[in-house]
Design an enzyme around this catalytic site. Structure first.
Site, short mmCIF file in Angstrom:
data_model
loop_
_atom_site.label_atom_id
_atom_site.label_comp_id
_atom_site.label_asym_id
_atom_site.label_seq_id
_atom_site.Cartn_x
_atom_site.Cartn_y
_atom_site.Cartn_z
N HIS A 31 0.84 -1.20 0.00
CA HIS A 31 0.00 0.00 0.00
C HIS A 31 0.87 1.25 0.00
CE1 HIS A 31 -4.08 -1.75 1.57
NE2 HIS A 31 -3.56 -2.45 0.57
N PRO B 205 -3.57 -0.41 19.02
CA PRO B 205 -3.35 -0.84 17.62
C PRO B 205 -3.58 0.26 16.58
CG PRO B 205 -5.33 -1.84 18.52
CD PRO B 205 -4.65 -1.15 19.65
N LYS C 289 1.52 -0.70 15.22
CA LYS C 289 2.92 -0.79 15.63
C LYS C 289 3.26 -2.02 16.47
CE LYS C 289 4.15 2.71 13.43
NZ LYS C 289 4.40 2.15 12.12
N TYR D 195 -8.97 4.92 8.20
CA TYR D 195 -9.14 5.21 9.64
C TYR D 195 -10.14 6.34 9.75
CZ TYR D 195 -4.69 2.76 10.57
OH TYR D 195 -3.67 1.83 10.68
N TYR E 181 4.08 6.27 10.34
CA TYR E 181 3.19 5.15 9.98
C TYR E 181 3.95 4.07 9.20
CZ TYR E 181 -1.05 2.63 8.66
OH TYR E 181 -2.00 1.65 8.52
P1 FAS Z 1 2.28 -12.61 21.48
O1 FAS Z 1 1.35 -12.28 22.61
O2 FAS Z 1 1.77 -12.62 20.08
O3 FAS Z 1 2.90 -14.08 21.73
C1 FAS Z 1 3.27 -14.49 23.03
C2 FAS Z 1 3.26 -16.01 23.04
O4 FAS Z 1 3.70 -16.45 24.33
C3 FAS Z 1 1.85 -16.57 22.84
O5 FAS Z 1 1.88 -17.62 21.90
C4 FAS Z 1 1.47 -17.09 24.23
O6 FAS Z 1 0.62 -18.22 24.19
C5 FAS Z 1 2.83 -17.46 24.80
N1 FAS Z 1 2.88 -17.47 26.27
C6 FAS Z 1 2.24 -16.64 27.13
N2 FAS Z 1 2.53 -16.98 28.40
C7 FAS Z 1 3.39 -18.06 28.34
C8 FAS Z 1 4.04 -18.85 29.31
N3 FAS Z 1 3.88 -18.62 30.61
N4 FAS Z 1 4.84 -19.86 28.89
C9 FAS Z 1 5.02 -20.09 27.55
N5 FAS Z 1 4.42 -19.37 26.58
C10 FAS Z 1 3.61 -18.37 26.98
N6 FAS Z 1 -0.92 -5.26 16.77
C11 FAS Z 1 -1.06 -4.55 15.64
O7 FAS Z 1 -0.06 -4.04 15.12
N7 FAS Z 1 -2.31 -4.40 15.06
C12 FAS Z 1 -3.43 -4.99 15.60
O8 FAS Z 1 -4.53 -4.85 15.08
C13 FAS Z 1 -3.33 -5.76 16.77
N8 FAS Z 1 -4.42 -6.38 17.32
C14 FAS Z 1 -4.27 -7.11 18.49
C15 FAS Z 1 -5.36 -7.76 19.11
C16 FAS Z 1 -5.20 -8.49 20.29
C17 FAS Z 1 -6.39 -9.18 20.94
C18 FAS Z 1 -3.94 -8.56 20.90
C19 FAS Z 1 -3.75 -9.30 22.21
C20 FAS Z 1 -2.85 -7.92 20.31
C21 FAS Z 1 -3.01 -7.20 19.09
N9 FAS Z 1 -1.92 -6.57 18.46
C22 FAS Z 1 -2.04 -5.86 17.32
C23 FAS Z 1 -0.62 -6.64 19.00
C24 FAS Z 1 -0.03 -7.98 18.59
O9 FAS Z 1 -0.04 -8.11 17.20
C25 FAS Z 1 1.31 -8.08 19.23
O10 FAS Z 1 2.07 -6.89 19.06
C26 FAS Z 1 2.10 -9.26 18.75
O11 FAS Z 1 1.32 -10.41 18.89
C27 FAS Z 1 3.38 -9.31 19.57
O12 FAS Z 1 3.95 -10.54 19.38
P2 FAS Z 1 4.67 -11.28 20.59
O13 FAS Z 1 5.52 -10.31 21.30
O14 FAS Z 1 5.25 -12.52 20.00
O15 FAS Z 1 3.52 -11.63 21.65
C1 PHB Z 2 -5.69 -4.88 11.01
O1 PHB Z 2 -5.81 -5.07 9.78
O2 PHB Z 2 -5.98 -5.74 11.86
C2 PHB Z 2 -5.18 -3.54 11.49
C3 PHB Z 2 -4.68 -2.64 10.57
C4 PHB Z 2 -4.20 -1.41 11.00
C5 PHB Z 2 -4.25 -1.10 12.35
C6 PHB Z 2 -4.75 -2.02 13.28
C7 PHB Z 2 -5.23 -3.24 12.84
O3 PHB Z 2 -3.80 0.11 12.79
#
Ligand code: FAS
Ligand code: PHB
Length: 390
Positions: free
Chosen positions: A72, A293, A297, A201, A385
């Protein structure tokens, strides 16, 4: 069991670190407390910065991303009923973002790790870290009820915000900074074409909305909801009706309804834990920081942390230098805080804050008016961004 690096968590941070270390010949074991199916079922981020795309390419896991990722050049911002395009490419001298779901990134990393035959221990219970401030840290856990121990040189805490790694650091050694927002995002995934060819957005008096996508056939939508909202309160029909109310007419008309294949509410918070290191434990990704989100980032910060941690571990194991590990926390936090600022700013710009007074409401309006009347302001938004340099 013995390894060089014990990685806690098989999310994007842990899997990407494992992939890079394995390619460098540094032995590592990933310990994950959920099942592989659960890890692969998560629907989260959707936008990758160029720096993350480059890092995935370096890790040898970007083939499908190259074929299926959507590059994009711009992004839409809607307010006052009008849609404004931010020309990311022109404003940043050619930088773009790639739309490719975090779920796909995780799938690609899992497949690569299986191809390398590297160990990932899923469904580990009672994971605990020991002797993290010694030169011989240990991880204990249970698999299928059997007690296991993993001895290692270094532990990478990649277990997310609710993991145990950050909590293994003595409170006296950690400083945490947090802001919890008074609302959440209700997200819906639907197999229908996106409402627009770029992300939109939307700021609206009823609340924020976002039109995103995963492919030309799969859309991802969000609407701001109160902090205590329950997903059961929202039928698909109610969601799409509210989404359309918050979009400019031409975008609302292009939204195609369909049965949701996923619907969930994510809370919004800004959080940073300093430092991202204690002894031989190094935190990366959501284990150390959380962003709302709005700025896309979260996943991208996990990638830059892993860039820095991988480089530092290579120096430690291959060059027998401690400089990288000693500088990891400061280097990672310098980029983390800039992304925290941008995510906080985007969230303040686009969401409805019912508790704000009249002056603060006017400040938000002035910020929006200024953004679209100033090339410099737009360029500043664009460079954040697409992602600041690593
Ligand atoms: P993660 O949380 O992805 O991974 C951590 C891992 O550790 C998981 O698999 C978990 O099961 C495991 N774990 C936890 N406790 C443990 C333990 N005690 N022992 C062993 N393993 C354990 N970011 C965006 O940029 N855009 C978004 O739209 C967006 N939406 C999100 C929605 C939700 C509901 C959440 C929670 C996050 C969202 N995020 C978003 C942020 C997300 O993308 C994170 O930044 C990303 O998953 C970070 O990756 P990790 O640091 O690997 O953490
Ligand atoms: C998504 O596609 O899930 C998304 C994209 C941009 C954002 C947050 C979430 O800032």
């Amino acid at each position: 069991m013995l390894t060089q690096v014990a990685i806690i968590g098989a999310g994007p941070a842990g899997l990407l670190l494992g992939q890079l270390l394995s390619r460098a010949g540094i032995d590592n074991v990933i310990i994950e407390h959920r099942s592989l199916d659960h890890v692969l079922s998560r629907i989260r981020a959707g936008v990758l910065e160029q720096g993350m795309v480059d890092l995935l390419r370096e890790a040898g896991v970007a083939d499908r991303l190259g074929r299926e990722g959507l590059v994009h050049d711009g992004v839409g911002l809607a307010f006052g009923g009008a849609l404004h395009r931010v020309d990311l490419k022109a404003l940043t001298g050619g930088n773009t973002v790639t739309v490719y779901g975090q779920t796909e990134v995780t799938q690609d990393l899992v497949a690569a790790r299986e191809a390398l035959g590297r160990p990932t221990l899923y469904e580990a219970e009672d994971v605990a870290l020991h002797d993290i401030d010694s030169e011989c840290p240990r991880v204990t856990f249970r698999i299928g009820g059997e007690a296991r121990e993993l001895r290692c040189d270094v532990i990478a805490g990649c277990d997310g915000f609710h993991g145990i790694s950050r909590r293994a650091i003595p409170e006296s050694a950690l400083t945490c900074f947090e802001r919890v927002y008074p609302f959440g995002w209700l997200g819906l995934l639907v197999d229908r074409p996106p409402a627009a060819h770029e992300l939109v957005y939307a700021h609206h008096e009823r609340g924020f909305a976002l039109c995103s996508m995963r492919s030309a056939e799969r859309s991802r939508y969000y609407v701001q909801v109160p902090q205590d909202e329950r997903v059961e309160a929202w039928s698909d029909e109610a969601f799409f009706a509210e989404l359309r109310r918050r979009l400019p007419a031409e975008v609302a008309a292009a939204v195609v309804d369909g049965p949701s294949i996923e619907k969930s509410i994510a809370p919004l918070r800004s959080f940073v834990a300093e430092p991202m290191r204690f002894g031989r434990l190094f935190l990366a990704g959501d284990a150390a920081h959380i962003v709302p989100p709005t700025g896309a980032k979260g996943l991208n910060l996990a990638a830059s942390d892993i860039r820095y941690l991988h480089d530092a571990l290579r120096e430690h194991f291959l060059d027998h230098s401690q400089a990288g590990l000693n500088g990891y926390s400061a280097r990672a936090l310098a980029r983390v805080w800039k992304a925290e600022r941008f995510s906080w700013w985007m969230t303040g710009l686009l969401h409805r804050f019912p508790e704000r007074n009249a002056f603060e409401q006017r400040m938000q309006q002035a910020e929006l008016d200024y953004l679209f009347s100033s090339q410099a302001a737009m360029a500043a938004m664009a460079e954040n961004y697409v992602g600041l340099p690593y």
